[in-house]
Design a protein around this motif. Sequence first.
Motif, PDB file in Angstrom:
ATOM      1  N   ALA A 125       0.831  -1.209   0.000  1.00  0.00           N
ATOM      2  CA  ALA A 125       0.000   0.000   0.000  1.00  0.00           C
ATOM      3  C   ALA A 125       0.865   1.260   0.000  1.00  0.00           C
ATOM      4  O   ALA A 125       0.523   2.260  -0.648  1.00  0.00           O
ATOM      5  N   VAL A 126       1.985   1.200   0.699  1.00  0.00           N
ATOM      6  CA  VAL A 126       2.903   2.338   0.737  1.00  0.00           C
ATOM      7  C   VAL A 126       3.580   2.507  -0.618  1.00  0.00           C
ATOM      8  O   VAL A 126       3.763   3.631  -1.104  1.00  0.00           O
ATOM      9  N   GLN A 127       3.943   1.391  -1.258  1.00  0.00           N
ATOM     10  CA  GLN A 127       4.610   1.465  -2.564  1.00  0.00           C
ATOM     11  C   GLN A 127       3.750   2.171  -3.603  1.00  0.00           C
ATOM     12  O   GLN A 127       4.257   2.976  -4.407  1.00  0.00           O
ATOM     13  N   VAL A 128       2.460   1.904  -3.606  1.00  0.00           N
ATOM     14  CA  VAL A 128       1.554   2.556  -4.563  1.00  0.00           C
ATOM     15  C   VAL A 128       1.584   4.065  -4.385  1.00  0.00           C
ATOM     16  O   VAL A 128       1.658   4.827  -5.359  1.00  0.00           O
ATOM     17  N   LEU A 129       1.554   4.505  -3.141  1.00  0.00           N
ATOM     18  CA  LEU A 129       1.585   5.945  -2.853  1.00  0.00           C
ATOM     19  C   LEU A 129       2.937   6.551  -3.208  1.00  0.00           C
ATOM     20  O   LEU A 129       3.014   7.683  -3.705  1.00  0.00           O
ATOM     21  N   GLU A 130       4.006   5.809  -2.955  1.00  0.00           N
ATOM     22  CA  GLU A 130       5.345   6.295  -3.287  1.00  0.00           C
ATOM     23  C   GLU A 130       5.474   6.558  -4.795  1.00  0.00           C
ATOM     24  O   GLU A 130       6.011   7.587  -5.216  1.00  0.00           O
ATOM     25  N   VAL A 131       4.981   5.620  -5.592  1.00  0.00           N
ATOM     26  CA  VAL A 131       5.075   5.751  -7.051  1.00  0.00           C
ATOM     27  C   VAL A 131       4.291   6.966  -7.533  1.00  0.00           C
ATOM     28  O   VAL A 131       4.775   7.761  -8.357  1.00  0.00           O
ATOM     29  N   GLU A 132       3.068   7.146  -7.027  1.00  0.00           N
ATOM     30  CA  GLU A 132       2.236   8.277  -7.446  1.00  0.00           C
ATOM     31  C   GLU A 132       2.910   9.608  -7.126  1.00  0.00           C
ATOM     32  O   GLU A 132       2.991  10.509  -7.974  1.00  0.00           O
ATOM     33  N   TYR A 133       3.367   9.744  -5.901  1.00  0.00           N
ATOM     34  CA  TYR A 133       3.948  11.008  -5.442  1.00  0.00           C
ATOM     35  C   TYR A 133       5.250  11.308  -6.195  1.00  0.00           C
ATOM     36  O   TYR A 133       5.474  12.439  -6.650  1.00  0.00           O
ATOM     37  N   TYR A 134       6.091  10.294  -6.329  1.00  0.00           N
ATOM     38  CA  TYR A 134       7.383  10.449  -6.999  1.00  0.00           C
ATOM     39  C   TYR A 134       7.201  10.910  -8.438  1.00  0.00           C
ATOM     40  O   TYR A 134       7.897  11.821  -8.907  1.00  0.00           O
ATOM     41  N   ARG A 135       6.267  10.291  -9.164  1.00  0.00           N
ATOM     42  CA  ARG A 135       6.088  10.631 -10.578  1.00  0.00           C
ATOM     43  C   ARG A 135       5.622  12.072 -10.759  1.00  0.00           C
ATOM     44  O   ARG A 135       6.115  12.792 -11.628  1.00  0.00           O
ATOM     45  N   ILE A 136       4.690  12.506  -9.931  1.00  0.00           N
ATOM     46  CA  ILE A 136       4.211  13.885 -10.054  1.00  0.00           C
ATOM     47  C   ILE A 136       5.347  14.860  -9.794  1.00  0.00           C
ATOM     48  O   ILE A 136       5.515  15.856 -10.520  1.00  0.00           O
ATOM     49  N   PHE A 188     -12.243  21.500  -4.496  1.00  0.00           N
ATOM     50  CA  PHE A 188     -11.186  20.562  -4.878  1.00  0.00           C
ATOM     51  C   PHE A 188     -11.545  19.122  -4.492  1.00  0.00           C
ATOM     52  O   PHE A 188     -12.116  18.883  -3.419  1.00  0.00           O
ATOM     53  N   PRO A 189     -11.186  18.142  -5.335  1.00  0.00           N
ATOM     54  CA  PRO A 189     -11.414  16.732  -4.974  1.00  0.00           C
ATOM     55  C   PRO A 189     -10.414  16.262  -3.924  1.00  0.00           C
ATOM     56  O   PRO A 189      -9.343  16.856  -3.768  1.00  0.00           O
ATOM     57  N   GLU A 190     -10.755  15.219  -3.206  1.00  0.00           N
ATOM     58  CA  GLU A 190      -9.846  14.628  -2.216  1.00  0.00           C
ATOM     59  C   GLU A 190      -8.859  13.725  -2.961  1.00  0.00           C
ATOM     60  O   GLU A 190      -9.191  12.637  -3.417  1.00  0.00           O
ATOM     61  N   LEU A 191      -7.587  14.192  -3.050  1.00  0.00           N
ATOM     62  CA  LEU A 191      -6.582  13.472  -3.828  1.00  0.00           C
ATOM     63  C   LEU A 191      -5.508  12.829  -2.972  1.00  0.00           C
ATOM     64  O   LEU A 191      -4.648  12.122  -3.504  1.00  0.00           O
ATOM     65  N   GLY A 192      -5.497  13.060  -1.670  1.00  0.00           N
ATOM     66  CA  GLY A 192      -4.498  12.451  -0.805  1.00  0.00           C
ATOM     67  C   GLY A 192      -3.091  12.861  -1.199  1.00  0.00           C
ATOM     68  O   GLY A 192      -2.812  14.035  -1.451  1.00  0.00           O
ATOM     69  N   ILE A 193      -2.200  11.883  -1.289  1.00  0.00           N
ATOM     70  CA  ILE A 193      -0.799  12.186  -1.562  1.00  0.00           C
ATOM     71  C   ILE A 193      -0.603  12.748  -2.978  1.00  0.00           C
ATOM     72  O   ILE A 193       0.317  13.540  -3.216  1.00  0.00           O
ATOM     73  N   ARG A 194      -1.493  12.398  -3.914  1.00  0.00           N
ATOM     74  CA  ARG A 194      -1.407  12.992  -5.248  1.00  0.00           C
ATOM     75  C   ARG A 194      -1.655  14.500  -5.190  1.00  0.00           C
ATOM     76  O   ARG A 194      -1.029  15.282  -5.911  1.00  0.00           O
ATOM     77  N   GLY A 195      -2.571  14.912  -4.320  1.00  0.00           N
ATOM     78  CA  GLY A 195      -2.834  16.335  -4.148  1.00  0.00           C
ATOM     79  C   GLY A 195      -1.627  17.080  -3.625  1.00  0.00           C
ATOM     80  O   GLY A 195      -1.351  18.217  -4.048  1.00  0.00           O
ATOM     81  N   ALA A 196      -0.872  16.439  -2.723  1.00  0.00           N
ATOM     82  CA  ALA A 196       0.347  17.061  -2.207  1.00  0.00           C
ATOM     83  C   ALA A 196       1.354  17.273  -3.333  1.00  0.00           C
ATOM     84  O   ALA A 196       2.016  18.316  -3.408  1.00  0.00           O
ATOM     85  N   GLY A 197       1.488  16.306  -4.220  1.00  0.00           N
ATOM     86  CA  GLY A 197       2.421  16.430  -5.334  1.00  0.00           C
ATOM     87  C   GLY A 197       2.005  17.516  -6.315  1.00  0.00           C
ATOM     88  O   GLY A 197       2.839  18.299  -6.780  1.00  0.00           O
ATOM     89  N   ILE A 198       0.710  17.590  -6.621  1.00  0.00           N
ATOM     90  CA  ILE A 198       0.227  18.611  -7.549  1.00  0.00           C
ATOM     91  C   ILE A 198       0.437  20.005  -6.965  1.00  0.00           C
ATOM     92  O   ILE A 198       0.868  20.934  -7.669  1.00  0.00           O
TER      93      ILE A 198
END
Length: 457
Positions: A125-136, A188-198
Motif C-alpha cells: 500500500a505504501v509502494q503505490v503511494l510512493e510511485v504516485e507522489y514520486y512521478r508527479i 477541490f477533490p480529495e486526492l491524498g498524496i497525489r494532491g500534495a504532489g500537484i
Amino acid sequence: MSIDRWSAPNGYRDVLRVGMPLVASMASATITMFTDRVFLGHYSLEALAASMTASTMNFQFIAFFSGLATYVNVFIAQYTGARQPHQVGPALWQGVWFSLLAAVCMVLLALPAEAIFAFGGHDPAVQVLEVEYYRILCYASGFNILTVTLGEFYTGRGLTRPVMVVNMIGAAVNIPLDYMLINGVGPFPELGIRGAGIATGVAWALTAVIFALMVFRRRNEEQYGVLSGWHWNPAKFKRLLVYGLPSGCEFFFDVFAFAFFILLVGRLGNVQLAATNMVLSVNHFSFMPMVGLHIAAQTLVGQAIGAGRPDDAAEATRSVLHLNVGWALVMMSIYLLFPDALSAMFRPTSFTPEQYAPVREAGRILLVIVAVYTLFDAVVFSYFGALKGAGDIRYTLKVMSLSSVFIMALGTYLILEVFHLGLYAAWGAMLAHIGTLMFFSWRRFRQGQWRSMSVIR
C-alpha cells in the motif's frame, strides 16, 4: 558576540545581510515541507511513510541537476567581485540551458518508478503511494531546477531579498493548496498524496515564472546582458560543467545516502519508517537555515576570491560558522526538551495516543541522535560553503562521495541487512557519516589551499 565581529567587514552583519533572506527562503521551504508532512500524517500513516521516501528519491535526482545549476552562483559571485558584470548574463544563460536539459531528464526518470520502489520492499500500500507522489514530483522538477538557476542571478551578487520574496510567495500558494487538494476542501477533490504532489508542482512552476519576469528585464540587460547573453557558449558551458559537475555529484551522493538509508529503514516496518520520516521532517528546521548561511558563505567567499582578498573570505567563513553553531545549539535544546510535542504534530487523526505510542517512543530516541549531529552539520555547512565558494569543489566531492557510500550507505546496509542491529544502530551510521564530513571539511579549510583557487581565471 563582539562589537568588532558584528560591524567588521565580512562580520555577522555582512553575513546576515546576505544570509538572512536566504534563511527566510529556506524557512519558507521548510515550513512548506513540514506542513505537507503534517497534512499527510493526519491523512494516513501510509501517506506519511510514503511521502518522505518518494520525495527524497525525487530530490536525489534533483540534487544532481540543481547542485550543478547552483554553481552558477559562484561564477556570478566571482565575476561580481572581479568587476566584470557584462559576464553575468552569459554565465546565467548557460545554467538556463542546462536546466532545460535537466527537465527532460527528470521526466525520463519518472518512468522506472515501480522498479525503484519495489526494491525498497515496503508495504504494498505504501509502494503505490510512493510511485504516485514520486512521478508527479519528477514531472514538475524542471520548474524547481530552473527556479534555482534564475535565483542565482540575485544570490551571486549578494542581493538575496528577491529570492526570499519569491520563495515566500511559492510557500503562500503551496500550503493552502496542499491542504485543500489532500483533504478535498471546497471545490477541490480529495486526492491524498497525489494532491500534495500537484500542489508542490504548481508552486514550483509559479516561482519559476516570477523569477523569469524579474530577471529578464531591460534594466538588467543594460548592465548584465541577461537578454543578449542568451546564446549557448561552448567555452562557458564547459567551464560550468567542469566546476558544477562535481558540485552536482556531491549533492547527489549526499541525498543518495539519505534516500538509501530511508529505503532500508522502511524494510523494518511502517512504525520505524514513519518515525524516521517524522524526525527527518522536524530536522529540516535545523539544517535548512544552515543551508541559507552555507550559500551566504559561498557567495561572500566567491566575491572575496574574485576580488583577490582571501583573508576577507576567511573572516566571512568564521562569521558563518559562529552563526551556524549558535542556531544548532538552539535547535538541540528544542529537540531534547520537547520531543513528545514535536512527534504529536504528526499523529494521524484516526490513531489514539496509545496506537501512536510506538512511533512517539522511537521518535524520542531518534531526536537525541539528531540533536548531536545538528552540531556537526553546523560545521560542515560552514566550511563546505567556503570551500565551494573558492572553487575547491573536487575535494568536497571526494569527501562526500566516499563517506556517503562507505559509511552511510554501506554501513547502514551491513547494520540492517547483515547484522540485524536495528533502527538505532542504523542511525549511528548517519551520525558517523556527518562526523566524518565535519572533520575533513575543517581540516581542509585549515590547510588553506582554497586561498589560491578561482573558477573564472
